[in-house]
Design a protein around this motif. Structure first.
Motif, PDB file in Angstrom:
ATOM      1  N   ASN A 195     -37.699 -64.136  39.411  1.00 20.16           N
ATOM      2  CA  ASN A 195     -39.004 -64.195  38.109  1.00 20.16           C
ATOM      3  C   ASN A 195     -40.067 -63.943  38.563  1.00 20.16           C
ATOM      4  N   THR A 196     -41.310 -63.954  37.829  1.00 18.15           N
ATOM      5  CA  THR A 196     -42.220 -63.544  37.393  1.00 18.15           C
ATOM      6  C   THR A 196     -43.697 -64.429  37.214  1.00 18.15           C
ATOM      7  N   GLY A 244     -34.850 -72.819  43.386  1.00 17.73           N
ATOM      8  CA  GLY A 244     -35.783 -73.669  43.703  1.00 17.73           C
ATOM      9  C   GLY A 244     -35.137 -74.977  43.113  1.00 17.73           C
ATOM     10  N   PHE A 260     -25.443 -69.062  36.419  1.00 15.78           N
ATOM     11  CA  PHE A 260     -23.969 -69.320  36.253  1.00 15.78           C
ATOM     12  C   PHE A 260     -23.682 -70.608  36.106  1.00 15.78           C
ATOM     13  N   TRP A 313     -35.635 -54.652  38.676  1.00 18.84           N
ATOM     14  CA  TRP A 313     -34.485 -55.654  39.067  1.00 18.84           C
ATOM     15  C   TRP A 313     -33.961 -56.350  38.122  1.00 18.84           C
ATOM     16  N   GLY A 365     -31.889 -60.135  36.833  1.00 14.24           N
ATOM     17  CA  GLY A 365     -30.870 -62.104  36.538  1.00 14.24           C
ATOM     18  C   GLY A 365     -30.677 -62.522  35.463  1.00 14.24           C
ATOM     19  N   PHE A 374     -39.021 -71.827  35.708  1.00 13.22           N
ATOM     20  CA  PHE A 374     -39.236 -71.722  37.385  1.00 13.22           C
ATOM     21  C   PHE A 374     -40.987 -72.451  37.361  1.00 13.22           C
ATOM     22  N   VAL A 399     -18.914 -72.953  46.235  1.00 18.28           N
ATOM     23  CA  VAL A 399     -18.242 -74.268  45.362  1.00 18.28           C
ATOM     24  C   VAL A 399     -17.589 -73.269  43.937  1.00 18.28           C
ATOM     25  N   ALA A 455     -37.470 -57.711  35.176  1.00 17.92           N
ATOM     26  CA  ALA A 455     -38.529 -57.112  35.555  1.00 17.92           C
ATOM     27  C   ALA A 455     -38.557 -56.097  36.233  1.00 17.92           C
ATOM     28  N   HIS A 490     -41.675 -66.857  28.682  1.00 13.60           N
ATOM     29  CA  HIS A 490     -41.490 -67.374  30.361  1.00 13.60           C
ATOM     30  C   HIS A 490     -42.078 -68.187  30.831  1.00 13.60           C
TER      31      HIS A 490
END
Ligand SMILES: Cc1cc2nc3c(=O)[nH]c(=O)nc-3n(C[C@H](O)[C@H](O)[C@H](O)COP(=O)(O)OP(=O)(O)OC[C@H]3O[C@@H](n4cnc5c(N)ncnc54)[C@H](O)[C@@H]3O)c2cc1C
Lengths: 413, 969
Positions: free
Chosen positions: A73-74, A39, A237, A333, A335, A366, A205, A258, A413
């Motif tokens: 994300n949530t 995003g 990253f 999952w 992150g 987010f 990259v 989450a 969050h």
């Protein structure tokens, strides 16, 4: 039925045009290169094109767009932070979000639900009050409420939390919202692409080329691209990119996980967060409960799921909602969250000329997608960071001028 | 009308136990051993639910725990999966997600709107004008979702079980059982798990009518059961594959967490539906579902049917159907070559027509759209995937069995980190590179032939044994030449659509094509845009077809498309199972019961329970009254607080002094035995973390206390730094082992003297000193402290003696008016004394310069944690300062609260961190952060109260007692 659907249904011209072109071979050079098609990277590209007319831009994404933390994300959007700098910044983001579906011509399912940060202890109540005071001062609608008001908004919540951690009150934040995360990435990609930005998926990259303290190009899995301006917007990253240019940051990577339940008919209209129980939960428009917890306690560069996480989370969810015992978790999952010592982001210029950093988004980035895109675009276009993000500069760590958002960001969050 | 047939060998139902239940208001008979779906199907009831999006009628699809369109509620539970959930006598169930019943569902009109609800439609509308979105959102939310949650459902607590083994085998089919026997023969400790009620996997339905199958199964099960090395767990599924080979087995009554040294995944394959118009009607089912109905539940799937197939399974299904009296009209084989001659001949011998190079173009629904009336069959070219719709033939029938291929049940393999590759010889993804200690066998490994599956299981077991250090002969599995069991493109396009790929989410072929054309043309984006595989079955019957469609659209080979990530859980898993017991530890001090008996109002303090104040001796007072009374007792006579929650750490060893010098800001090298020093701990950034006391007990030993809330943190940090610095130091955490209490107030010395022979006079035991003394017959550490009062004694005794000593002191103090006091009182008392509380009056960024703690910083030491940062901070101008303040005398206005802001010229300058009315002083006093220029004694600043009023405060010196003798400040 809304007109749009009617037209769509009656037209023989299915489908709509591509959201974005299928770019495969990058050009030799661009005015700016953005690393990371999350995003943030896509929003920065969009505002570079829209606000500054800079369209000769490549967004390089090693996987698929929105596949990083953006798509994991949530989706809680709020601005009830603790420091005035934080509140102002996130509030600017909320304001953009409110009209973003129209601006990007895509329904982002931006849904204002109201957000309760539950307090189970006196000290949590104090922090709530503090945040409420600062929010009020800046003009953001947040106030401390008692258990009755929480019950009114969510009658199903067990205020005593099964007797384990009785709720004393909460910080209520009216603008608290959720949105469809993928759509945010796609919407920015679509409009950036329309203005000429080129988005390359499956393009990694692998190095950043510098000469005399200035950026001159990037090495990618699709060859060398020369450019004077590079934005790194790669969230989890970030250490991989900053080490390419020998830049030190205090960012550490912790997993953040989450999970979602099976869909059920709507019953939970608000967003609930409990710091003491390490739980936050909302119900998506599909009917799933979207649930998360605090950071995993260890540094780890992986998106692998752990059983501990769901075990802990579900115990606490049933403290709040005992009747969920037989509701099922469908999927979990993880992150990689890029965490800073003060739980505020790192944004702006760096000691390397032409290298701009948008990182340190941890568990809270987010909600900042629009405003970080906009302010990073300005930073790149003018080679100067706007006032709104000055307190997030990298040098604040060596200057000991931290932004202190820990109290408001850690589980929230 | 019943479709129950004569007893089948090995059937799962118990005909001696008939039972009755209600479905949608209708009484239905079944047997013990039936699932809800099998009992309903036997009773001729075919509409088992409505779909998620279009509310289309749906029946049986898989019978393999992914019929998510047949979900039920019994009013208590919701989203009960009818295909696998056992029926029970007296059950009263109905389908979820309908309005007005499953047959009449008022939402079925949505199906007619489907042209207007294309893939991703909701992204393209409902947002202009934005003010209308909440209206649409409400509609969308109500239409979505499946069952309704029952808010009265009881909390279920299912303690977890734990198990360990050498080899965990997931799947008790032919390959899994063969692997188990082989592994156990090597002396390995084996657990085999299967989600079905009975072991056997496909042996319980495919070839199930044949004697050899029954014999194989009986013999394998016999070996398994008689081998003490094998634990067979049925009716439980492996929920996920986590790090360190942790696999939770989810059963009906909870989770067993298995840590295995090696894992063999023999989880088989999921049959995949071919895709054609109306492939979702009740009566259209997978071949394996039809076989399960026949062999497990003795139910005739339909009366007159066709089989559409692209492998040999379809032929066997046709034979099975014929054997139970179904009029099988035709086998429609999508392949150009059809089945091997002997197999197709067997089918023809039953009078069943076989059409090769053909497909079902569409199913013709009955007039009520609730079932199958006929199928329209046409030629099909399996290379171009072209259906020749110009030449259709109509075959009337009431059911269709579909056997076009399989997808490996590889979710756990993916989670383990397996790399998969597409194998054209079986037209399926198979494991390419497996992680260490993880093995795959059987269909999930691309091995379909029966003999080969047994061998493959044995091979995997031998490899696992070798991995675990056993010497075993390698088992080789000869490649069996056979046509691929899966069709590479079993997908028939139709201009009118309704050819479903994902039954959970109602996604049709054109949705994928359109998604790809709109730019969502890699598998992950496609998944997210179409939501394929996001439903409760997680793509078990849809992901493979989605990949095939995308490959076709992009004109790429399937392996170039890749697969989406498979995440836990294998099947949706109940929250109560996952949460298990849940632990909420509470700690009680030695004096806990005394507090409760004496009116202590107990509060959580971290894990501890502590009295905030007391409703002493049965009196009822407001909190405010009680707090002021207890505080006054301390100021005027004596009071005592239970301080057992303080962190108490013994630091000893040759480097103990050096350790404290590095750990804390102060100096300890010249500290005398029996003396205490303030122990201020900072973090690397110079932020204040904790302040306690460090008493020197002897040359190489300190007794260190920490704030209650930091006991664990400080101990952990100490441990970490001992390691980092490599010092000769031993740490003993005595927090729980010692009880502590503080006796404070002008009468405290007098009271304590009655219980000890030790000299506790001012001269022998001045403030800040500690002695070892006998108190009420107990060996105690007695320390002079001044946190709440100028005269106070902190007494530390072993936990077991805590209550005794406490009671003795209370008794001795009785005549002096002693009162117990709680934590709320302590806050007020320390405030009167002018002591800040770290993390109450400071925050995550406060450094000692801001909290007037400079005197505690020994900057001339070579090192302490945070010193480097402080050197930099010291050169900068302060931007806030913690001060003591009072409000005006007899203040009556709007009382400020903690966290109210200090405002100057409309800007935030700081905030109130503590504030309280002190009856003793008859003043409102507090701590606040203010701008440095407002920080000197006598300056004033403004506090904005909750109501917005501005209140003037004045900075004063601490302690506050000077306010008593001096009216002005
Ligand atoms: C479980 C979870 C819950 C969360 N909940 C919330 C929440 O409720 N509210 C909130 O505000 N925030 C939340 N967050 C945080 C939020 O998701 C992130 O901060 C935000 O999405 C970051 O966006 P981004 O665009 O910077 O990064 P990403 O979306 O991660 O995008 C970075 C992209 O860079 C790509 N990339 C990396 N390296 C390279 C390279 N060398 N070359 C090319 N491309 C590269 C990656 O593939 C990735 O797609 C949550 C995060 C997680 C993990």
């Amino acid at each position: 039925m809304p007109l749009g659907l009617l037209k769509y249904g009656l037209s023989s011209e299915h489908p709509a045009p591509r959201f974005f072109r299928d770019c495969t071979e990058p050009k030799k050079s661009y005015d700016a290169v953005i690393i990371g098609g999350g995003g943030h990277g896509l929003a920065a590209a969009y505002y570079l094109a829209k606000d500054y007319g800079i369209t000769n831009v490549a967004v390089l994404e090693k996987g698929y767009i929105g596949g990083g933390n953006t798509g994991r994300n949530t989706t809680i959007v709020r601005s009830n932070y603790l420091t005035p700098e934080g509140v102002n910044f996130y509030d600017a983001s909320v304001k953009i979000y409110e009209d973003l579906s129209e601006e990007l011509d895509l329904n982002l399912f931006y849904s204002t639900r109201g957000h309760f940060t539950l307090a189970h202890t006196e000290s949590a109540m104090r922090t709530m009050r503090w945040r409420a005071e600062v929010n009020k001062h800046v003009g953001v609608e947040s106030y401390v409420v008692g258990p009755e008001e929480i019950s009114k908004a969510c009658p199903q919540l067990d205020i005593s939390c099964s007797g384990q951690a009785p709720i004393l009150g909460a910080l209520y934040h009216a603008p608290g919202s959720v949105a469809r995360h993928d759509a945010v990435a796609w919407g920015y990609a679509k409009e950036a692409d329309r203005m000429g930005v080129e988005i390359f998926q499956m393009t990694e990259v692998t190095g950043i080329d510098t000469k005399g303290g200035k950026v001159v190009g990037v090495n990618t899995s699709k060859g060398y691209i020369s450019t004077n301006r590079v934005l790194s917007a790669v969230a989890g990253f970030t250490p991989r990119i900053t080490e390419m240019v020998d830049l030190q940051t205090p960012i550490v990577i912790h997993p953040l996980q989450a999970c979602v339940s099976e869909p059920m008919k709507p019953w939970l209209d608000t967003i609930l967060v409990s710091g003491s129980l390490h739980v936050y939960v909302s119900q998506s428009s599909r009917g799933e409960l979207v649930m998360g917890s605090s950071l995993d306690p260890y540094e780890f560069h992986s998106t692998r799921s752990s059983l501990d996480f769901v075990e802990g989370l579900t115990t606490h969810i049933t403290d709040m909602f005992p009747f969920l015992s037989n509701v099922k978790v469908v999927r979990q999952w993880g992150g990689m969250a890029d965490i800073t010592p003060d739980f505020a982001p790192i944004m702006g210029k760096t000691p390397l000329e032409g290298f701009y950093l948008d990182a340190g988004w941890g568990t809270w980035g987010f909600k900042a997608t629009p405003i970080s895109g906009k302010t990073m675009a300005e930073t790149i276009a003018k080679d100067m960071a706007p006032d709104l993000i000055k307190s997030f500069r990298l040098s604040r760590f060596e200057d000991y001028e931290l932004t202190g958002e820990k109290g408001a960001a850690s589980v929230g969050h | 009308m019943t479709s129950r047939i004569a007893k089948k060998r090995g059937e799962w139902i118990n005909r001696d136990k008939p039972l009755t239940f209600q479905y949608e208001g209708q009484t239905v008979q079944g047997y013990e051993g039936d699932t809800i779906s099998s009992a309903l199907w036997a009773a001729g009831i075919n509409v088992l639910g409505r779909s998620f999006k279009y509310h289309r009628a749906r029946g049986v699809l898989s019978f393999a725990n992914h019929d998510v369109n047949a979900m039920m509620t019994d009013g208590v539970d919701t989203n009960i999966r009818a295909d696998v959930w056992p029926v029970a006598d007296g059950m009263d169930i109905k389908a979820v997600n309908t309005i007005g019943g499953v047959l009449k569902d008022k939402n079925k009109y949505i199906d007619y709107l489907s042209p207007f609800l294309p893939v991703g439609f909701y992204y393209k509308t409902f947002y202009k004008p934005k003010s209308l979105f909440p209206f649409w959102e409400d509609k969308i939310r109500k239409a979505a979702g499946l069952g309704e949650v029952n808010f009265n459902y009881p909390r279920i607590i299912k303690p977890k079980k734990f198990a360990h083994c050498d080899v965990l085998i997931i799947g008790a089919g032919l390959s899994g059982l063969s692997a188990a026997v082989k592994a156990a023969e090597q002396g390995l400790d084996v657990i085999v798990v299967d989600e079905n009620k009975q072991a056997g996997g496909s042996l319980t339905y495919d070839y199930a009518g044949e004697q050899t199958t029954a014999d194989t199964l009986t013999s394998l099960l016999g070996k398994v059961e008689s081998n003490p090395n094998i634990r067979l767990i049925t009716d439980a599924y492996a929920g996920g594959f986590y790090g360190d080979k942790l696999v939770p087995l989810v059963g009906k009554d909870g989770i067993t967490k298995v840590w295995a040294k090696s894992v063999i995944v023999a989880s088989g394959a999921f049959e995949q539906p071919p895709v054609f118009r109306y492939n979702d009607l009740p009566g259209v089912m997978l071949g394996s579902a039809a076989q399960r109905l026949i062999h497990r539940y003795a139910v005739k799937p339909f009366n007159k049917g066709v089989v559409v197939t692209a492998n040999d399974y379809g032929y066997r299904t046709a034979l099975d159907l014929a054997s139970v009296g179904v009029d099988v009209v035709a086998v429609i084989d999508m392949r150009r070559n059809g089945a091997p001659r002997d197999l197709s001949q067997k089918v023809r011998d039953k009078g069943i027509a076989v059409h090769i190079s053909s497909c079902i173009y569409e199913v013709i629904p009955t007039s009520d759209k609730l079932g199958v009336k006929a199928v329209s069959v046409c030629p099909y070219d399996d290379i171009s995937a072209g259906a020749d719709s110009g030449h259709t033939v109509r075959l009337s029938c009431d059911g269709v069995a579909m056997s076009a291929g399989w997808a490996p049940a590889a979710a756990l393999l993916y989670q383990a980190g397996t790399k998969m590759r597409y194998d054209y010889s079986v037209e399926q993804f198979v494991p390419d590179e497996l992680p260490e200690g993880v093995f795959a066998a059987g269909k999930v490994n691309g091995v379909f032939d029966s003999k080969a599956r047994q061998l493959d299981g044995q091979r995997a077991a031998a490899e696992a044994a070798a991995f675990l250090g056993k010497t075993v002969d390698v088992v080789t599995v000869p490649k069996v030449e056979m046509a691929p069991p899966s069709h590479p493109y079993p997908i028939v396009e139709h201009p009118k659509g309704k050819n479903f790929v994902d039954f959970d989410e109602d996604i049709q072929v054109k949705d994928f094509i359109n998604a790809a054309k709109e730019g969502f043309d890699n598998i992950e984006l496609m998944k997210r845009f179409t939501t394929v595989g996001m439903g409760p079955s997680q793509g078990k019957h849809s992901n493979m077809n989605a990949i095939r469609i995308l490959a076709r659209v992009r004109q790429l080979p399937v392996e170039k498309i890749g697969t989406t990530t498979a995440r836990p859980f294998f099947h949706p898993t109940p929250i109560g199972h996952l949460g298990g017991r849940g632990f909420h530890p509470h700690r009680y001090t030695a004096m806990h019961e005394w507090h409760v008996d004496n009116g202590g109002v107990m509060m959580d303090a971290g894990m501890w329970m502590r009295p905030a104040y007391y409703q002493y001796r049965g009196r009822t007072m407001s909190a405010m009254e009680a707090v002021q009374e207890e505080a006054l007792a301390v100021r005027q006579q004596a009071g005592m607080i239970d301080g057992s929650t303080l962190g108490k750490i013994e630091v000893f060893g040759a480097d103990a002094t050096e350790f404290l010098e590095r750990f804390y800001t102060g100096k300890f090298s010249k500290q005398k035995i029996g003396e205490s020093r303030i122990a201020l701990l900072l973090d690397e950034a110079g932020v204040m973390v904790d302040d306690g006391l460090a008493v020197r007990v002897d040359d190489e030993k300190f007794y260190v206390s920490t704030n209650s809330s930091n006991a664990a943190t400080v101990y952990r940090e100490m441990q970490r730094n001992v390691q980092l610095w490599g010092l000769q130091v031993t740490l003993v955490n005595l927090t729980g082992a010692m009880a502590a209490m503080t006796l404070a107030g002008p009468k405290s010395r007098e009271i304590l003297s009655t219980l000890t022979k030790a000299d506790i006079s001012e001269a022998s035991l001045p403030d800040g000193n500690m002695i070892q003394a006998e108190i009420a017959g107990v060996d105690a550490k007695v320390m002079r402290v001044s946190f709440v009062s100028d005269l106070a004694f902190e007494i530390h005794v072993p936990y077991k003696a805590g209550l005794h000593v406490w009671k003795q002191i209370m008794a001795a103090g009785e005549s002096h008016g002693i009162r117990p006091f709680g934590t709320d009182v302590q806050r007020l008392l320390r405030l009167e004394m002018g002591h800040h509380l770290i993390s109450h009056d400071t925050d995550g960024l406060t450094n000692p310069y801001e909290a007037h703690s400079e005197a505690l910083l020994k900057m001339d030491k070579p090192f302490f944690i945070g010193q480097r940062s402080l050197k930099i901070i010291a050169k900068k101008t302060l931007n806030k300062k913690l001060v003591n303040f009072v409000l005006e005398k007899d203040f009556t206005g709007d009382m400020p609260n903690e966290c109210n802001l200090v405002i100057e010229d409309g800007n935030i300058k700081g905030r109130v961190t503590s504030i309280a009315y002190s009856k003793y002083l008859n003043r409102v006093i507090g701590f606040a952060f203010v701008a440095p220029e407002q920080g000197s004694t006598g300056s004033t600043f403004s506090i904005r109260t909750d109501s917005g009023a501005m209140v003037k405060a004045t900075v004063v010196k601490a302690p506050f007692f000077h306010l008593l003798d001096n009216d002005g400040e």
